[in-house]
Design a protein around this motif. Structure first.
Motif, PDB file in Angstrom:
ATOM      1  N   SER A  52      73.763  61.541  76.712  1.00 21.48           N
ATOM      2  CA  SER A  52      73.515  62.555  77.741  1.00 21.48           C
ATOM      3  C   SER A  52      72.120  62.499  78.354  1.00 21.48           C
ATOM      4  O   SER A  52      71.878  63.135  79.387  1.00 21.48           O
ATOM      5  CB  SER A  52      73.744  63.960  77.160  1.00 21.48           C
ATOM      6  N   VAL A  53      71.208  61.760  77.763  1.00 17.34           N
ATOM      7  CA  VAL A  53      69.830  61.702  78.261  1.00 17.34           C
ATOM      8  C   VAL A  53      69.527  60.294  78.736  1.00 17.34           C
ATOM      9  O   VAL A  53      69.788  59.317  78.028  1.00 17.34           O
ATOM     10  CB  VAL A  53      68.832  62.116  77.162  1.00 17.34           C
ATOM     11  N   ARG A  54      68.981  60.186  79.919  1.00 18.44           N
ATOM     12  CA  ARG A  54      68.575  58.894  80.448  1.00 18.44           C
ATOM     13  C   ARG A  54      67.245  58.481  79.827  1.00 18.44           C
ATOM     14  O   ARG A  54      66.272  59.221  79.893  1.00 18.44           O
ATOM     15  CB  ARG A  54      68.446  58.965  81.974  1.00 18.44           C
ATOM     16  N   GLU A  55      67.209  57.320  79.220  1.00 15.22           N
ATOM     17  CA  GLU A  55      66.009  56.758  78.604  1.00 15.22           C
ATOM     18  C   GLU A  55      65.339  57.745  77.631  1.00 15.22           C
ATOM     19  O   GLU A  55      64.177  58.125  77.791  1.00 15.22           O
ATOM     20  CB  GLU A  55      65.014  56.330  79.687  1.00 15.22           C
ATOM     21  N   THR A  60      55.514  60.344  76.070  1.00 18.81           N
ATOM     22  CA  THR A  60      54.120  60.401  76.485  1.00 18.81           C
ATOM     23  C   THR A  60      53.235  60.164  75.265  1.00 18.81           C
ATOM     24  O   THR A  60      53.411  60.810  74.241  1.00 18.81           O
ATOM     25  CB  THR A  60      53.789  61.762  77.095  1.00 18.81           C
ATOM     26  N   VAL A  61      52.306  59.230  75.393  1.00 19.30           N
ATOM     27  CA  VAL A  61      51.336  58.958  74.328  1.00 19.30           C
ATOM     28  C   VAL A  61      49.964  59.415  74.802  1.00 19.30           C
ATOM     29  O   VAL A  61      49.475  58.970  75.847  1.00 19.30           O
ATOM     30  CB  VAL A  61      51.278  57.460  73.969  1.00 19.30           C
ATOM     31  N   VAL A  75      55.228  55.548  77.507  1.00 23.34           N
ATOM     32  CA  VAL A  75      55.634  54.261  76.949  1.00 23.34           C
ATOM     33  C   VAL A  75      57.018  54.436  76.324  1.00 23.34           C
ATOM     34  O   VAL A  75      57.595  55.525  76.349  1.00 23.34           O
ATOM     35  CB  VAL A  75      54.623  53.747  75.904  1.00 23.34           C
ATOM     36  N   LEU A  76      57.548  53.357  75.737  1.00 21.60           N
ATOM     37  CA  LEU A  76      58.874  53.412  75.147  1.00 21.60           C
ATOM     38  C   LEU A  76      58.799  53.309  73.624  1.00 21.60           C
ATOM     39  O   LEU A  76      58.174  52.383  73.090  1.00 21.60           O
ATOM     40  CB  LEU A  76      59.753  52.279  75.691  1.00 21.60           C
ATOM     41  N   LEU A  77      59.405  54.250  72.960  1.00 22.87           N
ATOM     42  CA  LEU A  77      59.558  54.197  71.509  1.00 22.87           C
ATOM     43  C   LEU A  77      60.433  53.002  71.161  1.00 22.87           C
ATOM     44  O   LEU A  77      61.468  52.780  71.784  1.00 22.87           O
ATOM     45  CB  LEU A  77      60.221  55.483  71.018  1.00 22.87           C
ATOM     46  N   ALA A 106      48.796  61.738  69.976  1.00 20.79           N
ATOM     47  CA  ALA A 106      49.858  62.743  70.119  1.00 20.79           C
ATOM     48  C   ALA A 106      50.971  62.135  70.959  1.00 20.79           C
ATOM     49  O   ALA A 106      50.711  61.360  71.887  1.00 20.79           O
ATOM     50  CB  ALA A 106      49.320  64.012  70.769  1.00 20.79           C
ATOM     51  N   LEU A 107      52.204  62.477  70.616  1.00 15.99           N
ATOM     52  CA  LEU A 107      53.380  62.038  71.358  1.00 15.99           C
ATOM     53  C   LEU A 107      54.138  63.252  71.865  1.00 15.99           C
ATOM     54  O   LEU A 107      54.108  64.311  71.240  1.00 15.99           O
ATOM     55  CB  LEU A 107      54.332  61.231  70.457  1.00 15.99           C
ATOM     56  N   ASN A 108      54.843  63.065  72.984  1.00 19.12           N
ATOM     57  CA  ASN A 108      55.755  64.108  73.432  1.00 19.12           C
ATOM     58  C   ASN A 108      56.993  63.476  74.055  1.00 19.12           C
ATOM     59  O   ASN A 108      56.890  62.605  74.913  1.00 19.12           O
ATOM     60  CB  ASN A 108      55.091  65.038  74.442  1.00 19.12           C
ATOM     61  N   PHE A 109      58.152  63.899  73.581  1.00 19.46           N
ATOM     62  CA  PHE A 109      59.436  63.532  74.157  1.00 19.46           C
ATOM     63  C   PHE A 109      59.970  64.760  74.891  1.00 19.46           C
ATOM     64  O   PHE A 109      60.011  65.845  74.307  1.00 19.46           O
ATOM     65  CB  PHE A 109      60.444  63.151  73.071  1.00 19.46           C
ATOM     66  N   TYR A 110      60.387  64.593  76.139  1.00 20.97           N
ATOM     67  CA  TYR A 110      61.015  65.690  76.883  1.00 20.97           C
ATOM     68  C   TYR A 110      62.373  65.213  77.358  1.00 20.97           C
ATOM     69  O   TYR A 110      62.474  64.323  78.201  1.00 20.97           O
ATOM     70  CB  TYR A 110      60.153  66.109  78.071  1.00 20.97           C
ATOM     71  N   TRP A 111      63.421  65.832  76.809  1.00 19.05           N
ATOM     72  CA  TRP A 111      64.795  65.484  77.157  1.00 19.05           C
ATOM     73  C   TRP A 111      65.359  66.591  78.032  1.00 19.05           C
ATOM     74  O   TRP A 111      66.000  67.531  77.560  1.00 19.05           O
ATOM     75  CB  TRP A 111      65.610  65.268  75.881  1.00 19.05           C
TER      76      TRP A 111
END
Length: 228
Positions: A52-55, A60-61, A75-77, A106-111
């Motif tokens: 359901s989520v694109r990429e 964010t790093v 960047v890409l995990l 710090a990392l942040n994923f936003y889905w």
């Protein structure tokens, strides 16, 4: 999530965004219904959003210089292992220079599609050379050449990188060695927050904090709810 976006421009040098996204996820997130290990919880969420989520691997790093000047980029995990979160980059890039100076990130994923976020703060280490080489050789040939061609974050002339890439194709053919200046970084988390969008901005937030003194290979975690 429903959106009612309104943008106004009171003057040429001013822009106001009055968006009113309303989040209404069917799930509930509490300290009682999450897994004991934040890396396991992340893997569960990440697996669930694949369709359901694109990429979803985009993250964010955030890094900072030794004097505390911050910078951020997406960047890409590439891996979540028993210790933390792994991504790969040029070791001469700005992010790598800052990680060498100040080994925290710090990392942040936003889905957006599922109204979820994951936030990570932790220490960093270089990935073992063998792991970096194994991943490098799994990349498409063009990406392998690109890693050699780009002196990441340095100033270049128009067409310079493309010209260098053409020369490297002739030099290496289809046998491209992994550059010594390229490899992985692992973020070993000291805190991980899971965020779930809810109506009226009353979001669910659950924070894992590493118990001080617990080892990286067998960490203990304090789990708490945060105010939205």
């Amino acid at each position: 999530m429903t959106t009612g976006t309104s943008i106004s421009q009171p003057s040429p040098d001013e822009l106001k965004v009055t968006a009113h996204q309303q989040y209404d996820t069917p799930e509930h997130l509490t300290p009682e219904n999450v897994l004991p290990d934040p890396l396991a919880q992340f893997r569960q969420w990440f697996t669930a959003v694949q369709s359901s989520v694109r990429e979803p691997e985009a993250m964010t790093v955030c890094t900072a210089t030794a004097s505390g000047v911050p910078s951020a980029r997406t960047v890409l995990l590439k891996q979540v292992d028993s210790l933390g979160f792994v991504f790969y980059t040029n070791y001469t890039s700005r992010k790598s220079r800052e990680l060498a100076e100040n080994p925290r990130a710090a990392l942040n994923f936003y889905w957006r599609e599922v109204s979820k976020q994951v936030r990570v703060v932790g220490r960093v280490e270089r990935v073992a050379r063998e792991e970096s080489e194994e991943y490098f050789h799994s990349r498409p040939l063009g990406s392998q050449i690109g890693a050699w061609a780009s002196r990441q974050s340095s100033e270049v002339a128009e067409g310079e990188v493309q010209a260098r890439a053409e020369k490297l194709k002739q030099r290496f053919g289809d046998q491209v060695p992994a550059p010594e200046f390229w490899g992985g970084w692992r973020i070993i988390p000291d805190e991980v927050e899971f965020w779930l969008g809810k109506p009226s901005r009353l979001h669910d937030r659950v924070l894992y904090t590493r118990v001080e003194g617990s080892p990286d290979d067998a960490p203990q975690w304090k789990i708490a709810r945060l105010a939205p």
